[in-house]
Design an enzyme around this catalytic site. Sequence first.
Site, PDB file in Angstrom:
ATOM      1  N   GLY A  10       0.737  -1.111   0.095  1.00 53.45           N
ATOM      2  CA  GLY A  10      -0.061   0.032  -0.001  1.00 53.45           C
ATOM      3  C   GLY A  10       0.673   1.099  -0.058  1.00 53.45           C
ATOM      4  O   GLY A  10       1.971   1.075   0.066  1.00 53.45           O
ATOM      5  N   ILE A  12       1.052   3.699   2.540  1.00 54.56           N
ATOM      6  CA  ILE A  12       1.797   3.793   3.760  1.00 54.56           C
ATOM      7  C   ILE A  12       2.637   2.733   3.791  1.00 54.56           C
ATOM      8  O   ILE A  12       4.059   2.649   4.127  1.00 54.56           O
ATOM      9  CB  ILE A  12       0.743   3.985   4.823  1.00 54.56           C
ATOM     10  CG1 ILE A  12       0.192   5.249   4.658  1.00 54.56           C
ATOM     11  CG2 ILE A  12       1.382   4.090   6.100  1.00 54.56           C
ATOM     12  CD1 ILE A  12      -0.920   5.803   5.727  1.00 54.56           C
ATOM     13  N   ALA A  73      -2.012  -3.061   7.182  1.00 56.23           N
ATOM     14  CA  ALA A  73      -3.089  -3.459   6.460  1.00 56.23           C
ATOM     15  C   ALA A  73      -4.385  -3.176   6.864  1.00 56.23           C
ATOM     16  O   ALA A  73      -4.743  -3.293   8.116  1.00 56.23           O
ATOM     17  CB  ALA A  73      -3.115  -5.102   6.162  1.00 56.23           C
ATOM     18  N   TYR A 176     -15.305   3.186   9.427  1.00 59.15           N
ATOM     19  CA  TYR A 176     -14.026   2.907   9.495  1.00 59.15           C
ATOM     20  C   TYR A 176     -13.433   3.576  10.983  1.00 59.15           C
ATOM     21  O   TYR A 176     -12.567   2.875  11.476  1.00 59.15           O
ATOM     22  CB  TYR A 176     -13.194   4.151   8.213  1.00 59.15           C
ATOM     23  CG  TYR A 176     -12.060   4.003   8.398  1.00 59.15           C
ATOM     24  CD1 TYR A 176     -11.027   2.948   8.338  1.00 59.15           C
ATOM     25  CD2 TYR A 176     -11.262   5.491   8.796  1.00 59.15           C
ATOM     26  CE1 TYR A 176      -9.615   3.177   8.537  1.00 59.15           C
ATOM     27  CE2 TYR A 176      -9.963   5.650   8.889  1.00 59.15           C
ATOM     28  CZ  TYR A 176      -9.086   4.573   8.673  1.00 59.15           C
ATOM     29  OH  TYR A 176      -7.647   4.563   8.720  1.00 59.15           O
ATOM     30  N   ARG A 244      -7.144  20.998   9.528  1.00 62.71           N
ATOM     31  CA  ARG A 244      -6.631  19.709   9.531  1.00 62.71           C
ATOM     32  C   ARG A 244      -5.080  19.762   9.832  1.00 62.71           C
ATOM     33  O   ARG A 244      -4.514  20.700   9.834  1.00 62.71           O
ATOM     34  CB  ARG A 244      -6.850  18.687   8.474  1.00 62.71           C
ATOM     35  CG  ARG A 244      -8.477  18.434   8.196  1.00 62.71           C
ATOM     36  CD  ARG A 244      -8.970  17.540   9.108  1.00 62.71           C
ATOM     37  NE  ARG A 244     -10.354  17.043   8.823  1.00 62.71           N
ATOM     38  CZ  ARG A 244     -11.473  17.552   9.117  1.00 62.71           C
ATOM     39  NH1 ARG A 244     -11.296  18.812   9.663  1.00 62.71           N
ATOM     40  NH2 ARG A 244     -12.580  16.992   8.689  1.00 62.71           N
TER      41      ARG A 244
HETATM   42  C1  UD1 Z   1      -9.354  11.878   6.692  1.00 66.65           C
HETATM   43  C2  UD1 Z   1      -9.682  10.418   6.040  1.00 66.65           C
HETATM   44  C3  UD1 Z   1      -9.845   9.441   7.045  1.00 66.65           C
HETATM   45  C4  UD1 Z   1      -8.457   9.232   7.873  1.00 66.65           C
HETATM   46  C5  UD1 Z   1      -8.061  10.750   8.421  1.00 66.65           C
HETATM   47  C6  UD1 Z   1      -6.536  10.860   8.969  1.00 66.65           C
HETATM   48  C7  UD1 Z   1     -11.131  10.027   4.256  1.00 66.65           C
HETATM   49  C8  UD1 Z   1     -12.546   9.962   3.705  1.00 66.65           C
HETATM   50  N1  UD1 Z   1     -11.003  10.575   5.547  1.00 66.65           N
HETATM   51  O1  UD1 Z   1     -10.258  12.355   7.526  1.00 66.65           O
HETATM   52  O2  UD1 Z   1     -10.068   8.174   6.881  1.00 66.65           O
HETATM   53  O3  UD1 Z   1      -8.328   8.553   9.247  1.00 66.65           O
HETATM   54  O4  UD1 Z   1      -8.069  11.848   7.290  1.00 66.65           O
HETATM   55  O5  UD1 Z   1      -5.687  10.358   8.050  1.00 66.65           O
HETATM   56  O6  UD1 Z   1     -10.375   9.421   3.793  1.00 66.65           O
HETATM   57  N2  UD1 Z   1     -13.452  18.356   1.687  1.00 66.65           N
HETATM   58  C9  UD1 Z   1     -13.565  19.304   1.026  1.00 66.65           C
HETATM   59  N3  UD1 Z   1     -13.785  18.866  -0.738  1.00 66.65           N
HETATM   60  C10 UD1 Z   1     -13.827  17.660  -1.022  1.00 66.65           C
HETATM   61  C11 UD1 Z   1     -13.488  16.429   0.077  1.00 66.65           C
HETATM   62  C12 UD1 Z   1     -13.420  16.863   1.347  1.00 66.65           C
HETATM   63  O7  UD1 Z   1     -13.755  20.366   1.050  1.00 66.65           O
HETATM   64  O8  UD1 Z   1     -13.718  17.291  -2.097  1.00 66.65           O
HETATM   65  C13 UD1 Z   1     -13.383  18.616   2.994  1.00 66.65           C
HETATM   66  C14 UD1 Z   1     -14.256  18.071   4.221  1.00 66.65           C
HETATM   67  O9  UD1 Z   1     -15.374  18.307   4.196  1.00 66.65           O
HETATM   68  C15 UD1 Z   1     -13.372  17.877   5.312  1.00 66.65           C
HETATM   69  C16 UD1 Z   1     -11.972  18.036   4.961  1.00 66.65           C
HETATM   70  O10 UD1 Z   1     -12.027  18.098   3.665  1.00 66.65           O
HETATM   71  O11 UD1 Z   1     -13.792  18.969   6.025  1.00 66.65           O
HETATM   72  C17 UD1 Z   1     -11.136  16.631   5.109  1.00 66.65           C
HETATM   73  O12 UD1 Z   1     -11.949  15.693   4.318  1.00 66.65           O
HETATM   74  P1  UD1 Z   1     -11.319  14.204   4.342  1.00 66.65           P
HETATM   75  O13 UD1 Z   1      -9.696  14.252   4.108  1.00 66.65           O
HETATM   76  O14 UD1 Z   1     -12.252  13.438   3.484  1.00 66.65           O
HETATM   77  O15 UD1 Z   1     -11.458  13.649   5.827  1.00 66.65           O
HETATM   78  P2  UD1 Z   1     -11.111  13.819   7.405  1.00 66.65           P
HETATM   79  O16 UD1 Z   1     -12.204  13.747   8.213  1.00 66.65           O
HETATM   80  O17 UD1 Z   1      -9.938  14.685   7.449  1.00 66.65           O
END
Ligand code: UD1
Length: 339
Positions: A10, A12, A73, A176, A244
Amino acid sequence: MKVLLTGSAGFIGGAVSRRLLERGHEVVGLDALIPEAHGAGAVVPEGTVLGDLREPRAWEHLLDDVDAVCHQAAMVGAGASVADLPSYADHNDHGTAQLLAAMSRHGVSRIVFASSMVVYGEGRYACEEHGLRSTGVRPVADLEAGRFDHACDLCGRPLQWRTVPEDAPLDPRSSYAASKLATEHYARAWVRQAPGDATALRYHNVYGPGMPRDTPYSGVAAIFRSAMERGEAPRVFEDGAQQRDFVHVDDIALANVLALEQQGEGYRAYNVCSGRPVTIAEVARVLTGREPTVTGEYRLGDVRHVVASPELAARELGFRAQVMPEDGLEDFRTAPLRG
Ligand code: UD1
């Protein structure tokens, strides 16, 4: 040290494998090449054995002479719908339980494994007047009205984010997240019963070269990159001010190696993050080099801010991120993706 590395094919796992080899360790890889993560037609990389954690008879001989297990995994992502629940439980809960039981059968007492900041649910918040406040799920009426920040339950003022320490309450909000927290629970139980030594690494938003392309299971960095490749502006949800912590895959690999090399005892959990929070609008800007479209849309499962404290990992593992998001995200703009 000889390490059994699960998920070695993968995004990571591959980075962890390279880092372990660079540090002179021996790596035996194990990967099931699940289509959700690898797409159809993926090939088994050199040094990796094809095997599914849920069927230990096929791979447990690999544990015969290893010193430690590094467990990456998993089925990842937010879970596209409740239809995904059985898959998360099956791959993540059941797979980890089989791995831990097999380790005990083969006298392997040490594991470092991938957890996630999603175990916290919402981050941590404080009111200027009332201090730290706990938060529930944001009401749909607030999201509809464009009120994206949590409000203080006592005075209604918007709450400010604070960094999340490892002892914060755990509140998984997706299938998840539930499966990652279950993984932590199984490891904690195993530590007592085996007895063994387990380290959970709670990854924040991971990005970097080789990240899988845009799928329903992708994080936002891959989604923005894919939008850019299609010549479209990134679509930022809410008001773009959600925070984030984006951590580079090479730093994730470093944290794993440091945890494996440490003689620990019992159960420990660490945030693995850069310590440099960014807004999603800023991520979109840096990644694509253009102004994002801020849509005001929202996803029901999303949390507002999750920003962690990197202090415990620094103190106990000696881990400090080497790649800061302002540099790493800029490089990621042109990095190859997979799939
Ligand atoms: C993500 C992962 C999560 C992982 C964590 C830590 C996904 C879906 N989520 O969570 O599984 O454990 O990081 O590594 O993989 N957003 C937009 N536009 C988009 C998509 C998302 O603005 O097209 C925004 C969302 O609303 C959110 C932020 O971006 O506020 C982060 O989204 P995302 O990366 O999906 O999920 P996390 O909650 O940060």
